[in-house]
Design a protein around this motif. Structure first.
Motif, PDB file in Angstrom:
ATOM      1  N   ALA A  16      41.317  72.400  64.552  1.00 42.14           N
ATOM      2  CA  ALA A  16      40.232  72.713  63.903  1.00 42.14           C
ATOM      3  C   ALA A  16      38.807  72.284  64.101  1.00 42.14           C
ATOM      4  CB  ALA A  16      40.605  72.848  61.765  1.00 42.14           C
ATOM      5  N   TYR A  17      39.065  70.497  63.960  1.00 46.05           N
ATOM      6  CA  TYR A  17      38.405  69.547  64.053  1.00 46.05           C
ATOM      7  C   TYR A  17      37.707  69.640  65.527  1.00 46.05           C
ATOM      8  CZ  TYR A  17      36.177  64.857  64.636  1.00 46.05           C
ATOM      9  OH  TYR A  17      35.234  63.556  64.730  1.00 46.05           O
ATOM     10  N   ALA A  18      38.022  70.355  66.615  1.00 42.71           N
ATOM     11  CA  ALA A  18      37.236  70.829  67.297  1.00 42.71           C
ATOM     12  C   ALA A  18      36.739  71.621  67.219  1.00 42.71           C
ATOM     13  CB  ALA A  18      38.324  70.854  68.685  1.00 42.71           C
ATOM     14  N   ARG A  19      37.205  72.775  66.631  1.00 46.82           N
ATOM     15  CA  ARG A  19      36.273  74.157  66.128  1.00 46.82           C
ATOM     16  C   ARG A  19      34.699  73.343  64.952  1.00 46.82           C
ATOM     17  NH1 ARG A  19      41.247  76.585  65.488  1.00 46.82           N
ATOM     18  NH2 ARG A  19      41.116  76.881  63.772  1.00 46.82           N
ATOM     19  N   ALA A  20      35.118  72.208  64.622  1.00 49.54           N
ATOM     20  CA  ALA A  20      34.298  71.977  63.277  1.00 49.54           C
ATOM     21  C   ALA A  20      33.230  70.933  63.920  1.00 49.54           C
ATOM     22  CB  ALA A  20      35.044  71.500  61.934  1.00 49.54           C
ATOM     23  N   HIS A  21      33.139  70.234  64.672  1.00 47.90           N
ATOM     24  CA  HIS A  21      32.074  69.039  65.275  1.00 47.90           C
ATOM     25  C   HIS A  21      31.677  69.975  66.894  1.00 47.90           C
ATOM     26  CE1 HIS A  21      33.277  66.973  62.200  1.00 47.90           C
ATOM     27  NE2 HIS A  21      34.157  66.884  62.157  1.00 47.90           N
ATOM     28  N   SER A  22      31.516  70.909  67.241  1.00 47.66           N
ATOM     29  CA  SER A  22      31.251  71.370  69.019  1.00 47.66           C
ATOM     30  C   SER A  22      30.125  70.615  69.156  1.00 47.66           C
ATOM     31  CB  SER A  22      31.111  73.031  68.099  1.00 47.66           C
ATOM     32  OG  SER A  22      29.880  73.225  67.173  1.00 47.66           O
ATOM     33  N   HIS A  23      28.868  69.794  68.223  1.00 47.73           N
ATOM     34  CA  HIS A  23      28.341  69.299  68.478  1.00 47.73           C
ATOM     35  C   HIS A  23      29.277  67.936  69.569  1.00 47.73           C
ATOM     36  CE1 HIS A  23      29.510  67.479  64.966  1.00 47.73           C
ATOM     37  NE2 HIS A  23      29.026  66.351  65.699  1.00 47.73           N
ATOM     38  N   LEU A  24      30.644  67.681  69.454  1.00 52.70           N
ATOM     39  CA  LEU A  24      30.604  66.250  70.893  1.00 52.70           C
ATOM     40  C   LEU A  24      31.480  67.074  71.615  1.00 52.70           C
ATOM     41  CD1 LEU A  24      32.939  64.306  67.711  1.00 52.70           C
ATOM     42  CD2 LEU A  24      30.614  64.000  68.755  1.00 52.70           C
ATOM     43  N   ASP A  25      31.402  66.069  72.614  1.00 52.75           N
ATOM     44  CA  ASP A  25      32.023  66.349  74.418  1.00 52.75           C
ATOM     45  C   ASP A  25      32.786  67.148  73.618  1.00 52.75           C
ATOM     46  OD1 ASP A  25      32.074  66.386  77.022  1.00 52.75           O
ATOM     47  OD2 ASP A  25      32.958  64.522  76.991  1.00 52.75           O
ATOM     48  N   PRO A  26      32.779  68.541  74.907  1.00 49.40           N
ATOM     49  CA  PRO A  26      33.936  69.830  75.100  1.00 49.40           C
ATOM     50  C   PRO A  26      34.980  69.652  75.646  1.00 49.40           C
ATOM     51  CG  PRO A  26      31.667  70.791  75.533  1.00 49.40           C
ATOM     52  CD  PRO A  26      31.496  69.277  75.039  1.00 49.40           C
ATOM     53  N   ALA A  27      35.119  68.583  76.697  1.00 48.22           N
ATOM     54  CA  ALA A  27      35.943  68.231  77.527  1.00 48.22           C
ATOM     55  C   ALA A  27      37.325  67.039  76.782  1.00 48.22           C
ATOM     56  CB  ALA A  27      35.496  67.678  78.477  1.00 48.22           C
ATOM     57  N   MET A  28      36.656  66.274  75.979  1.00 47.88           N
ATOM     58  CA  MET A  28      37.727  65.978  74.815  1.00 47.88           C
ATOM     59  C   MET A  28      37.499  66.644  73.544  1.00 47.88           C
ATOM     60  SD  MET A  28      36.262  62.341  72.600  1.00 47.88           S
ATOM     61  CE  MET A  28      35.523  63.884  71.735  1.00 47.88           C
ATOM     62  N   LEU A  29      37.437  67.164  73.079  1.00 47.34           N
ATOM     63  CA  LEU A  29      38.063  68.042  71.966  1.00 47.34           C
ATOM     64  C   LEU A  29      39.144  68.861  72.788  1.00 47.34           C
ATOM     65  CD1 LEU A  29      34.806  68.578  70.128  1.00 47.34           C
ATOM     66  CD2 LEU A  29      36.769  66.805  69.467  1.00 47.34           C
TER      67      LEU A  29
END
Length: 130
Positions: A16-29
């Motif tokens: 859920a955090y990865a979906r909510a913060h899509s502006h962060l590095d996708p590989a790290m998420l």
């Protein structure tokens, strides 16, 4: 036990955090929100909860050391792989605050169990010297 409950929460909230913060590095998420890391962290947390409920509560030294080793492995792995953990002391930046709180809570709890167990042994006159 609270440390392991926080670990389960952090792990299950990662997708859920990865979906909510899509502006962060996708590989790290993706490395934290994919099924393998979530399942592994949850499995370790369940192991820790079982140790805390049964063996650590009894004051068995092997269980305290096993829990401490598990927390140390998780801490080292997270610090090596997540650069956000280096900014955890800065409250104005996002880092792995919940994870670090869980680690600190777990270590403090284990130290308190170890101290209470050692004081119990020193006052017990019927205890074996071994």
């Amino acid at each position: 036990m609270a440390a392991y409950a926080l670990l389960v929460y952090t792990s299950l909230a990662a997708p859920a955090y990865a979906r909510a913060h899509s502006h962060l590095d996708p590989a790290m998420l993706a490395s934290y929100a994919s099924p393998w890391p979530v399942a592994l962290a949850c499995a370790l947390a369940v192991m820790g909860i079982m140790l805390a409920l049964i063996s650590v509560r009894r004051g068995e030294a092997w269980a305290v050391w096993t829990s401490l080793t598990t927390l140390t492995i998780l801490l080292i792995t997270r610090i090596v792989t997540d650069p956000r953990c280096f900014v955890v002391l800065d409250p104005h930046q996002h880092g792995c605050h919940t994870f670090m709180i869980a680690i600190v809570a777990g270590v403090v709890g284990l130290v308190l169990v170890g101290l209470s167990r050692s004081s119990y042994r020193s006052t017990d006159t019927n205890a074996s010297p071994l």
